[in-house]
Write an enzyme that holds these catalytic residues in place. Structure first.
Site, short mmCIF file in Angstrom:
data_model
loop_
_atom_site.label_atom_id
_atom_site.label_comp_id
_atom_site.label_asym_id
_atom_site.label_seq_id
_atom_site.Cartn_x
_atom_site.Cartn_y
_atom_site.Cartn_z
N VAL A 11 0.84 -1.20 0.00
CA VAL A 11 0.00 0.00 0.00
C VAL A 11 0.88 1.25 0.00
CG1 VAL A 11 -1.67 1.35 1.34
CG2 VAL A 11 -1.98 -1.11 1.10
N THR A 86 -1.46 -4.81 9.15
CA THR A 86 -2.38 -5.19 10.24
C THR A 86 -2.62 -6.70 10.11
OG1 THR A 86 -4.25 -4.60 8.82
CG2 THR A 86 -3.57 -2.98 10.45
N PHE A 152 -8.05 1.19 -1.79
CA PHE A 152 -8.75 0.15 -2.55
C PHE A 152 -7.89 -0.40 -3.68
CE2 PHE A 152 -11.93 3.04 -0.73
CZ PHE A 152 -12.67 2.14 0.03
N LEU A 153 -6.57 -0.21 -3.57
CA LEU A 153 -5.66 -0.71 -4.62
C LEU A 153 -5.66 -2.23 -4.65
CD1 LEU A 153 -2.47 1.44 -3.81
CD2 LEU A 153 -4.33 2.00 -5.38
N GLU A 155 -3.48 -5.53 -5.60
CA GLU A 155 -2.10 -5.90 -5.86
C GLU A 155 -1.93 -6.24 -7.33
OE1 GLU A 155 -0.97 -8.09 -1.82
OE2 GLU A 155 0.21 -8.69 -3.56
N LEU A 252 -16.73 -12.33 -10.92
CA LEU A 252 -17.57 -13.51 -11.13
C LEU A 252 -16.76 -14.60 -11.82
CD1 LEU A 252 -21.11 -12.19 -12.21
CD2 LEU A 252 -20.41 -13.14 -10.00
N GLY A 259 -7.81 -15.71 -2.23
CA GLY A 259 -6.68 -15.68 -1.29
C GLY A 259 -6.07 -14.30 -1.24
N CYS A 262 -5.39 -9.80 1.71
CA CYS A 262 -6.51 -8.92 2.12
C CYS A 262 -7.80 -9.68 2.41
CB CYS A 262 -6.75 -7.87 1.05
SG CYS A 262 -5.27 -6.91 0.71
N ARG A 329 1.30 -14.83 -0.37
CA ARG A 329 0.65 -14.90 0.94
C ARG A 329 -0.80 -15.37 0.80
NH1 ARG A 329 1.63 -9.03 3.11
NH2 ARG A 329 1.42 -8.62 0.89
C1 UGA Z 1 -8.35 -6.73 -2.82
C2 UGA Z 1 -9.40 -5.75 -3.36
O1 UGA Z 1 -9.79 -6.16 -4.67
C3 UGA Z 1 -8.84 -4.33 -3.41
O2 UGA Z 1 -9.86 -3.44 -3.81
C4 UGA Z 1 -8.36 -3.94 -2.01
O3 UGA Z 1 -7.78 -2.65 -1.98
C5 UGA Z 1 -7.31 -4.93 -1.56
O4 UGA Z 1 -7.89 -6.26 -1.55
C6 UGA Z 1 -6.88 -4.56 -0.16
O5 UGA Z 1 -7.70 -4.65 0.77
O6 UGA Z 1 -5.76 -4.05 0.00
P1 UGA Z 1 -6.21 -7.94 -3.84
O7 UGA Z 1 -6.09 -8.67 -2.55
O8 UGA Z 1 -5.00 -7.33 -4.42
O9 UGA Z 1 -7.28 -6.75 -3.75
O10 UGA Z 1 -6.73 -9.00 -4.91
P2 UGA Z 1 -8.06 -9.22 -5.78
O11 UGA Z 1 -7.78 -8.82 -7.16
O12 UGA Z 1 -9.23 -8.65 -5.12
O13 UGA Z 1 -8.15 -10.81 -5.70
C7 UGA Z 1 -8.30 -11.49 -4.45
C8 UGA Z 1 -8.48 -12.96 -4.67
O14 UGA Z 1 -9.72 -13.24 -5.28
C9 UGA Z 1 -7.40 -13.61 -5.56
O15 UGA Z 1 -7.04 -14.86 -5.01
C10 UGA Z 1 -8.12 -13.79 -6.88
O16 UGA Z 1 -7.61 -14.83 -7.66
C11 UGA Z 1 -9.53 -14.09 -6.40
N1 UGA Z 1 -10.58 -13.81 -7.42
C12 UGA Z 1 -10.82 -12.53 -7.82
C13 UGA Z 1 -11.34 -14.85 -7.93
O17 UGA Z 1 -11.14 -16.04 -7.57
N2 UGA Z 1 -12.32 -14.56 -8.84
C14 UGA Z 1 -12.58 -13.29 -9.25
O18 UGA Z 1 -13.50 -13.11 -10.05
C15 UGA Z 1 -11.80 -12.25 -8.73
#
Ligand code: UGA
Length: 434
Positions: A11, A86, A152-153, A155, A252, A259, A262, A329
């Protein structure tokens, strides 16, 4: 403006770089000397698309600096952003706030002139009150407003998301602090919704958003299980649902479970808060339990596909928790792999970015390949676990020539089923009859 950023992780660093690009003077402070040394010398410490280029630009221009010295960072700053970790408590799963409180205590002494202290880290509702109390205790004369400024970034897309935010949430009742934030984010004013809410609402918005997205993924995974039994196709179903603008196409994509650093942490913390405040969050509780179960189910699925051969070689494609990052992670891929290693020890892995991080955890329990084709050489099955864009474009002819058995299990539904089958592969994916 002069901005201090405490914490140079996923972040803090992209935020610092982004704010420098917007024309601010940014000083990032961290406790880890090796990190600050590397960042001072022009070595970027994490992989984010487009980050290195901007970071080097502003390191050179002097708009971006790094220090171990909290005084140097905070003194004279208009805004101090807290972006430290955190992590979840190992037993209670509550967000561990020790680094936040330590940062608040340390920064308080060096505040001078009116300063906005903004919490970027994801913190439980009410943490802003605690931070304010700590600062006032250490430095009763401080002219300060403590606000919640959730991040809301995503990764892997942090730089893109920084410059294209869906909304900027400013959590404070202070008019002065709102004014400072409006000035800081003025470059986005025309194109981005600026929400000014109370501090507690802002803290809640962050958790409620992440928990909702996690739930949305759990929902589509549950629908995928349904489709497998009912003979429907989850890709078609997701598309059909997503074209309803009230539902939306994003998040979706069915997979092996969500995972990362976050969603698992924040859903657990939110559930914990629900219990604490006496408002049970049953949907979130179920999402957490089912998402955990899913990874075991997926490992069993892979093991079952090669159960006739205890010596079978498994090629695992993807280790990061999602595409576009080197972060392992709470990676579903890593968790599935760990479970898989109970059934089968002959595993070769490949990931475009996460090999180093994965090796630190997996050691010599698996073999490592330099590319997907090397991973698949002599393999009985290739298992896709992470949604890397380049896995969508695997050269199937090349794969065919390398593999011992032509079997692909695509747990991210990246490949075109018809095309893969036409090439003669035995193909299975998620959410359709295989
Ligand atoms: C998430 C949120 O999307 C961000 O908006 C937020 O700022 C961030 O947490 C945070 O709290 O710092 P991030 O953890 O980087 O972002 O990853 P995501 O892109 O949200 O994906 C999370 C998990 O969901 C991954 O394992 C991904 O593969 C999975 N996922 C995502 C799915 O299985 N299907 C989907 O359609 C989308």
């Amino acid at each position: 403006m002069k901005i201090a950023i405490i914490g140079t992780g996923y972040v803090g660093l992209p935020t610092g770089v982004g704010l420098a690009e917007l024309g601010n003077q940014v000083v990032c402070v961290d406790k880890i000397a090796a990190k600050i040394e590397a960042l001072t010398q022009g070595k970027v410490t994490l992989y984010e698309e487009g980050l290195e280029e901007l970071y080097l630009k502003h390191l050179k221009s002097g708009a971006l600096r790094f220090t171990l010295d909290m005084r140097e960072a905070v003194n004279g700053a208009d805004v101090v952003m807290i972006a430290v970790g955190t992590p979840p408590h190992p037993v209670t799963k509550e967000a561990d706030l020790q680094y936040i409180y330590a940062a608040a205590e340390e920064l308080a002494a060096y505040l001078d002139g009116y300063t906005v202290v903004a919490t970027k880290s994801t913190v439980p509702v009410g943490t802003g009150d605690e931070i304010e109390a700590i600062i006032k205790k250490v430095n009763p004369a401080a002219d300060v407003d403590v606000i919640s400024l959730p991040e809301f970034l995503r990764e892997g897309f942090a730089v893109h998301d920084f410059f294209h935010p869906d909304r900027i949430v400013i959590g404070t009742d202070s008019r002065r602090a709102r004014e400072v934030m409006r000035r800081l984010y003025a470059p986005f004013a025309d194109k981005t919704e600026m929400l000014e809410v109370s501090r507690r609402s802002s803290e809640t918005i962050k958790y409620a958003s992440n928990a909702f997205l996690a739930m949305k993924i759990h929902y589509i995974n549950e629908m995928a299980d349904f489709c497998e039994k009912a003979g429907a196709d989850i890709n078609e179903v997701a598309k059909g649902m997503g074209t309803d603008s009230r539902i939306g196409r994003k998040f979706l994509n069915p997979g092996p479970g969500y995972g990362g650093s976050c969603f698992p942490k924040d859903t657990n913390a939110m559930a914990q808060m629900g219990r604490k405040f006496g408002a049970m969050l049953n949907l979130i509780e179920t999402t957490i339990a089912k998402n955990d179960e899913r990874k075991l189910e997926m490992a069993k699925r892979v093991a079952a596909a090669v159960k006739h051969n205890p010596e079978a070689k498994i090629a695992v494609l993807g280790l990061a928790f999602k595409g576009g990052t080197d972060d392992c992670r709470e990676s579903p891929a890593m968790q599935i792999l760990e479970k898989l290693l109970h059934y089968n020890r002959n595993v070769t892995v490949y990931d475009p970015q996460a090999m180093e991080n994965a090796r630190a955890v997996l050691g010599d329990r698996v073999s490592y390949a330099a590319d997907p084709y090397e991973a698949c050489a002599g393999a009985d099955i290739a298992v896709i676990l992470t949604e890397w864009e380049n896995f969508k474009h695997l050269d199937l002819e090349k794969l065919k020539a390398k593999m011992l058995q032509m079997q692909i299990m695509d747990l991210r539904n990246l490949l075109n089923k018809e095309e893969v089958c036409r090439q003669g592969f035995c193909y299975s994916c998620i959410g359709m009859k295989n």
